[in-house]
Design a protein around this motif. Structure first.
Motif, PDB file in Angstrom:
ATOM      1  N   LEU A 229      25.354  13.734  -8.481  1.00 41.55           N
ATOM      2  CA  LEU A 229      26.129  12.927  -7.550  1.00 41.55           C
ATOM      3  C   LEU A 229      26.464  11.588  -8.189  1.00 41.55           C
ATOM      4  CD1 LEU A 229      27.196  12.454  -4.611  1.00 41.55           C
ATOM      5  CD2 LEU A 229      24.999  11.345  -4.173  1.00 41.55           C
ATOM      6  N   ILE A 230      25.432  11.023  -8.868  1.00 39.02           N
ATOM      7  CA  ILE A 230      25.628   9.724  -9.516  1.00 39.02           C
ATOM      8  C   ILE A 230      26.717   9.835 -10.575  1.00 39.02           C
ATOM      9  CG2 ILE A 230      24.522   7.895 -10.845  1.00 39.02           C
ATOM     10  CD1 ILE A 230      21.907   8.647  -9.558  1.00 39.02           C
ATOM     11  N   LEU A 231      26.700  10.943 -11.347  1.00 40.70           N
ATOM     12  CA  LEU A 231      27.680  11.142 -12.404  1.00 40.70           C
ATOM     13  C   LEU A 231      29.073  11.202 -11.803  1.00 40.70           C
ATOM     14  CD1 LEU A 231      27.936  11.685 -15.470  1.00 40.70           C
ATOM     15  CD2 LEU A 231      28.045  14.111 -14.905  1.00 40.70           C
TER      16      LEU A 231
ATOM     17  N   ALA B  46      24.579   1.242 -22.954  1.00 40.17           N
ATOM     18  CA  ALA B  46      23.733   1.421 -21.783  1.00 40.17           C
ATOM     19  C   ALA B  46      22.755   0.253 -21.635  1.00 40.17           C
ATOM     20  CB  ALA B  46      22.975   2.743 -21.890  1.00 40.17           C
ATOM     21  N   ILE B  47      22.179  -0.150 -22.768  1.00 40.56           N
ATOM     22  CA  ILE B  47      21.189  -1.236 -22.719  1.00 40.56           C
ATOM     23  C   ILE B  47      21.848  -2.549 -22.292  1.00 40.56           C
ATOM     24  CG2 ILE B  47      19.683  -2.679 -24.148  1.00 40.56           C
ATOM     25  CD1 ILE B  47      19.028  -0.109 -25.746  1.00 40.56           C
ATOM     26  N   VAL B  48      23.026  -2.817 -22.876  1.00 38.44           N
ATOM     27  CA  VAL B  48      23.749  -4.048 -22.561  1.00 38.44           C
ATOM     28  C   VAL B  48      24.095  -4.089 -21.072  1.00 38.44           C
ATOM     29  CG1 VAL B  48      26.076  -4.985 -22.817  1.00 38.44           C
ATOM     30  CG2 VAL B  48      24.653  -4.656 -24.824  1.00 38.44           C
ATOM     31  N   SER B  49      24.440  -2.928 -20.521  1.00 41.36           N
ATOM     32  CA  SER B  49      24.850  -2.886 -19.111  1.00 41.36           C
ATOM     33  C   SER B  49      23.674  -3.115 -18.165  1.00 41.36           C
ATOM     34  CB  SER B  49      25.492  -1.531 -18.803  1.00 41.36           C
ATOM     35  OG  SER B  49      24.491  -0.539 -18.816  1.00 41.36           O
ATOM     36  N   LEU B  50      22.466  -3.015 -18.697  1.00 43.49           N
ATOM     37  CA  LEU B  50      21.296  -3.236 -17.851  1.00 43.49           C
ATOM     38  C   LEU B  50      21.296  -4.642 -17.251  1.00 43.49           C
ATOM     39  CD1 LEU B  50      18.192  -1.580 -19.571  1.00 43.49           C
ATOM     40  CD2 LEU B  50      19.074  -1.154 -17.274  1.00 43.49           C
TER      41      LEU B  50
ATOM     42  N   LEU C  60      21.702   0.877  -9.622  1.00 40.85           N
ATOM     43  CA  LEU C  60      21.404   0.524 -11.004  1.00 40.85           C
ATOM     44  C   LEU C  60      21.802   1.649 -11.955  1.00 40.85           C
ATOM     45  CD1 LEU C  60      19.166  -1.639 -12.609  1.00 40.85           C
ATOM     46  CD2 LEU C  60      18.199   0.606 -12.944  1.00 40.85           C
ATOM     47  N   SER C  61      21.365   2.879 -11.635  1.00 37.91           N
ATOM     48  CA  SER C  61      21.655   3.967 -12.576  1.00 37.91           C
ATOM     49  C   SER C  61      23.149   4.277 -12.613  1.00 37.91           C
ATOM     50  CB  SER C  61      20.834   5.213 -12.266  1.00 37.91           C
ATOM     51  OG  SER C  61      20.750   5.402 -10.885  1.00 37.91           O
ATOM     52  N   MET C  62      23.833   4.055 -11.478  1.00 34.56           N
ATOM     53  CA  MET C  62      25.264   4.322 -11.491  1.00 34.56           C
ATOM     54  C   MET C  62      25.972   3.353 -12.433  1.00 34.56           C
ATOM     55  SD  MET C  62      27.936   4.575  -8.354  1.00 34.56           S
ATOM     56  CE  MET C  62      28.382   2.864  -8.307  1.00 34.56           C
ATOM     57  N   LEU C  63      25.582   2.072 -12.389  1.00 36.75           N
ATOM     58  CA  LEU C  63      26.233   1.079 -13.245  1.00 36.75           C
ATOM     59  C   LEU C  63      25.943   1.353 -14.726  1.00 36.75           C
ATOM     60  CD1 LEU C  63      25.821  -2.239 -11.251  1.00 36.75           C
ATOM     61  CD2 LEU C  63      27.908  -0.968 -11.722  1.00 36.75           C
ATOM     62  N   VAL C  64      24.665   1.700 -15.016  1.00 41.68           N
ATOM     63  CA  VAL C  64      24.310   1.997 -16.413  1.00 41.68           C
ATOM     64  C   VAL C  64      25.070   3.223 -16.894  1.00 41.68           C
ATOM     65  CG1 VAL C  64      22.428   2.715 -17.931  1.00 41.68           C
ATOM     66  CG2 VAL C  64      22.050   0.905 -16.263  1.00 41.68           C
TER      67      VAL C  64
END
Lengths: 196, 417
Positions: free
Chosen positions: B2-4, B394-398, B332-336
Motif C-alpha cells: 500500500l505504501i509503495l 534514502a538516508i538523506v530523505s530521513l 515516515l516510510s512513505m517519504l523515504v
C-alpha cells in the motif's frame, strides 16, 4: 620510527675498470626487495634485505651472540616456504634455496681483494668501517609449483620471522609482463588473483 | 504494498518537481560514471601502450623518464647508448630479441624514429596485438618511411608521397637533400606509434652524413648514390626494447645491464615503470573523480531541499493520512520510499544517459584521442555506485521524513491560530 635512508658504499668493480667504476647501491632500513619470476611451473625468487631487518645490526659480527644471530637469520632465510606461504593447491616445492650475508667488506674481499693497497681513501674508509658499513642478506630460491594458476595470494610470514622488517617491495615478472607491489607488516598478504 | 502504491501515486502527483530532481540525480550519476569510465579506459589504454617487451634499455636516468621518451616520445634522452654497448647486450645469451630505437629528428610536429624491421615483429600493444600495415608495406629501401595513422591523417599523406625529415625537433633546418618516400601507413593503434614517422636506423645515419654540430657542412652535399655506398652502421641508439628467453632471466638481465661497467645504463620493466608513471598521473584522475562525486552529493542535497519545501505543501495531505488511520511511521516510510524511488529513477536514467553518450561518443573519442571506451554490462563497481546513490537518497530523505514524522503527530489536524 624514522626512516633511515642510507646509501651503502658497495663498490662494484668490473675486472678491467676496477679503478674507474664507482657505483652506489640504494639501501633503506626496514625495506627489503623481493623479485619473483614465473615461467611455466618454475618460480624463481630473489630476496634482498638489509641486515638491520634480519638481525637488527649491520656492523661486522663482534660477539658470539652476533654470529649466532647471523647464522640463525641465514638458516631462517633458507626455508622460503616458511617465510612466503603459497596456497596449498599450488603444490609448491623448493628445488633450490640459498641465503648469505653480504657486507661491504665482503664485497671488497670477493671482488677485488687485490687492489686494497692502491687506494689511500679506501684504507681510511676501512678504519671507520665498523660505524659506516651496511650489510645485506641475499637469498635465492627456485620453486616448482604443479599448479601456478592456484597462486591466488602469498602470505608473508616473513614479517613475523623478522620483527625489524617493515616493508617488502615486490616485482613479479611473468610471460604476461611485469608488475610491482608492496606488502607491509600491517598488510602482509599479496593478492595475485588474475595474475597468472 | 500500500505504501509503495501511495508513494508512486504521490510522486506522479508532483511529476514536475520530482522530474527535475530525477534529472539532477541522473545527470550527476551519468557524470560520475562517465568520469569513472574514462578513468578506467585511460588507465587500460595507458597500460596497453606497450606489451610483449620485457625490458627497456637506455642511458641511466629514471625509469619513468626512460619510459616517457622511449615509448611515449615525451621529453628527450639524457644520453645515448653507444652501439658497442648495444651489441654487447644483444650478444647476451638470455636476450631473445632486441630492437634499437633512435629518436631526435622530426617531421612537422611528429617525431621520427629510427629502428630495425624487427620493431614491427616485436612491438605489441593492447595485450599482444601486432602493428598492422593499413596501406603499402614496411620499409625496404634506405629512404623508405612508414608513418602512423595520425601522421597520415593530419598531413594528408598517401603512399609514395615524398617526405622531408627535419633535423632536431621543431627546427627549421631540414634534411632536404635526401627526401624520403612513404612506403607504408600503419593502422590506428591508439598508441604513440600513430604519431610517429618510422625509418630505418641506417636512414638516420644517412641523413646526418653532411651534418655536423647542428648545421650542414657548407658546400658539402654527398649525392644519394654515394651515401648508399657508405657504411651506415649507427654510432648510438637512444633506447632499446629487449625480450628475454624466459621470464626467469628478466631480473638477472636487468641487474646485469644496470651494473654494466663500461657505460651507465638503465633497464626497466615496462609494466613496473607504467605503474610508477600512472601513480603520478593518477592524482589528477582522483581529483576529477572527487569533483564528480561532489556533484552527486549536491544532487542528493537538492532532493532533500525539495522534500523539505514539499513538506509544507503536504501538511494537509499528511493530516488526512493521519485522520484515515495512518500511523506516523507509515508517513515516515512513505517519504523515504518516495526518495529512494526518485533516486532509483534518477540513477537508472543516469545509467541510460551514460550508455547513450557512450554509443555516440565512442567512435569520436577513439579517433580523436585513441581512447577505447568499451560498452559493456555495468561493472560491479558501477553497480555499487548505483546502489550507493539509492541508499544515500534514502538516508538523506530521513532528515525531512523524521521532521514529517514529528509534525504529523499533531500538525494539520489543529486549526492554526
Amino acid at each position: 620510527m624514522k626512516r633511515t635512508l642510507a646509501i651503502s658504499t658497495i663498490l662494484l668493480a668490473g675486472p678491467l675498470l676496477a679503478e674507474d667504476t664507482r657505483q652506489l647501491d640504494a639501501h633503506e632500513h626496514g625495506v627489503g626487495e623481493l623479485n619473483i619470476a614465473i615461467d611455466g611451473t618454475t618460480l624463481a625468487m630473489e630476496l634482498h634485505a638489509p641486515g638491520a631487518d634480519i638481525v637488527g645490526f649491520e656492523y661486522k659480527a663482534k660477539s658470539e651472540e652476533d654470529r649466532k644471530a647471523i647464522d640463525s637469520g641465514v638458516a631462517t632465510l633458507a626455508r622460503p616456504l616458511e617465510l612466503f606461504v603459497f596456497p596449498a593447491a599450488a603444490e609448491c616445492n623448493v628445488t633450490q634455496a640459498s641465503a648469505a650475508l653480504e657486507s661491504e667488506d665482503d664485497h671488497h674481499d670477493h671482488d677485488h681483494g687485490h687492489d686494497h693497497e692502491h687506494h689511500d681513501e679506501h684504507a681510511e674508509h676501512e678504519e671507520h668501517a665498523e660505524e659506516t658499513t651496511h650489510s645485506e642478506f641475499h637469498a635465492e630460491y627456485n620453486l616448482n609449483c604443479s599448479d601456478p594458476s592456484a597462486i591466488s595470494e602469498i602470505t608473508f610470514a616473513y614479517f613475523e620471522a623478522f620483527p625489524n622488517a617493515r616493508e617488502l617491495e615486490i616485482q613479479i615478472a611473468s610471460a604476461s609482463g611485469a608488475q610491482s607491489f608492496e606488502v607491509t607488516r600491517e598488510q602482509p598478504t599479496l593478492d595475485l588473483r588474475g595474475m597468472f | 504494498m500500500l505504501i509503495l502504491r501511495l508513494a508512486i501515486a504521490s510522486l506522479f502527483a508532483r511529476a514536475l518537481t520530482v522530474g527535475m530532481t530525477t534529472l539532477a540525480i541522473a545527470l550527476s550519476v551519468a557524470l560520475f560514471l562517465g568520469v569513472e569510465k574514462i578513468r578506467t579506459g585511460a588507465k587500460a589504454s595507458f597500460a596497453d601502450t606497450i606489451s610483449g617487451t620485457d625490458l627497456i634499455v637506455g642511458a641511466r636516468s629514471g625509469s619513468v623518464q626512460l619510459l616517457l621518451y622511449s615509448v611515449f616520445r615525451i621529453g628527450n634522452a639524457t644520453n645515448n647508448v653507444t652501439w658497442e654497448s648495444y651489441q654487447d647486450i644483444a650478444a647476451r645469451p638470455d636476450v631473445e630479441w632486441i630492437v634499437p630505437i633512435s629518436l631526435g629528428d622530426s617531421h612537422r610536429q611528429f617525431r621520427v624514429m629510427g629502428t630495425s624491421v624487427a620493431f614491427f615483429d616485436h612491438y605489441k600493444y593492447r595485450q599482444g596485438r601486432d602493428l598492422a600495415v593499413a596501406e603499402g608495406a614496411i620499409m625496404s629501401d634506405l629512404f623508405d618511411a612508414v608513418i602512423g595513422a595520425d601522421v597520415a591523417k593530419t598531413l594528408n599523406y598517401s603512399i609514395n608521397d615524398p617526405i622531408i625529415v627535419a633535423h632536431g625537433i621543431a627546427s627549421f633546418k631540414e634534411h632536404d637533400d635526401q627526401p624520403f618516400r612513404i612506403s607504408g601507413i600503419l593502422e590506428k593503434t591508439g598508441t604513440p606509434v600513430d604519431r610517429t614517422v618510422i625509418v630505418s636506423m641506417e636512414a638516420i645515419e644517412a641523413i646526418h652524413v653532411d651534418w655536423q654540430g647542428g648545421g650542414r657542412i657548407p658546400g658539402q652535399s654527398t649525392p644519394v648514390e654515394q651515401i648508399r655506398q657508405m657504411d651506415l652502421t649507427p654510432k648510438a641508439v637512444t633506447a632499446a626494447l629487449v625480450g628475454v628467453e624466459s621470464p626467469l632471466q628478466t631480473f638477472s638481465l636487468q641487474r646485469a645491464i644496470n651494473n654494466y661497467p663500461e657505460e651507465p645504463l638503465l633497464a626497466v620493466l615496462p609494466g613496473v615503470a607504467l605503474q610508477e608513471l600512472w601513480a603520478i598521473v593518477g592524482v589528477a584522475e582522483t581529483a576529477l573523480l572527487a569533483v564528480s562525486g561532489m556533484v552527486v552529493v549536491t544532487a542528493l542535497i537538492g532532493m532533500m531541499a525539495t522534500m523539505f519545501s514539499a513538506l509544507n505543501e503536504r501538511r494537509r495531505e499528511m493530516a488526512i493520512f493521519r485522520a484515515m488511520g495512518a500511523r506516523p511511521n507509515m508517513i515516515l516510510s512513505m517519504l523515504v520510499l518516495e526518495a529512494a524511488l526518485t533516486a532509483t529513477f534518477g540513477a537508472l536514467l543516469g545509467l541510460s544517459l551514460l550508455y547513450l553518450g557512450l554509443v555516440i561518443a565512442q567512435p569520436i573519442i577513439d579517433s580523436a584521442y585513441g581512447l577505447w571506451l568499451p560498452i559493456e554490462f555495468p561493472s560491479t563497481r558501477e553497480l555499487a555506485v548505483f546502489l550507493g546513490v539509492v541508499v544515500a537518497g534514502a538516508i538523506v530523505s530521513l532528515v525531512p521524513a523524521l521532521r514529517a514524522y514529528r509534525l504529523s503527530l499533531a500538525d494539520g489536524m489543529l486549526p492554526k491560530t
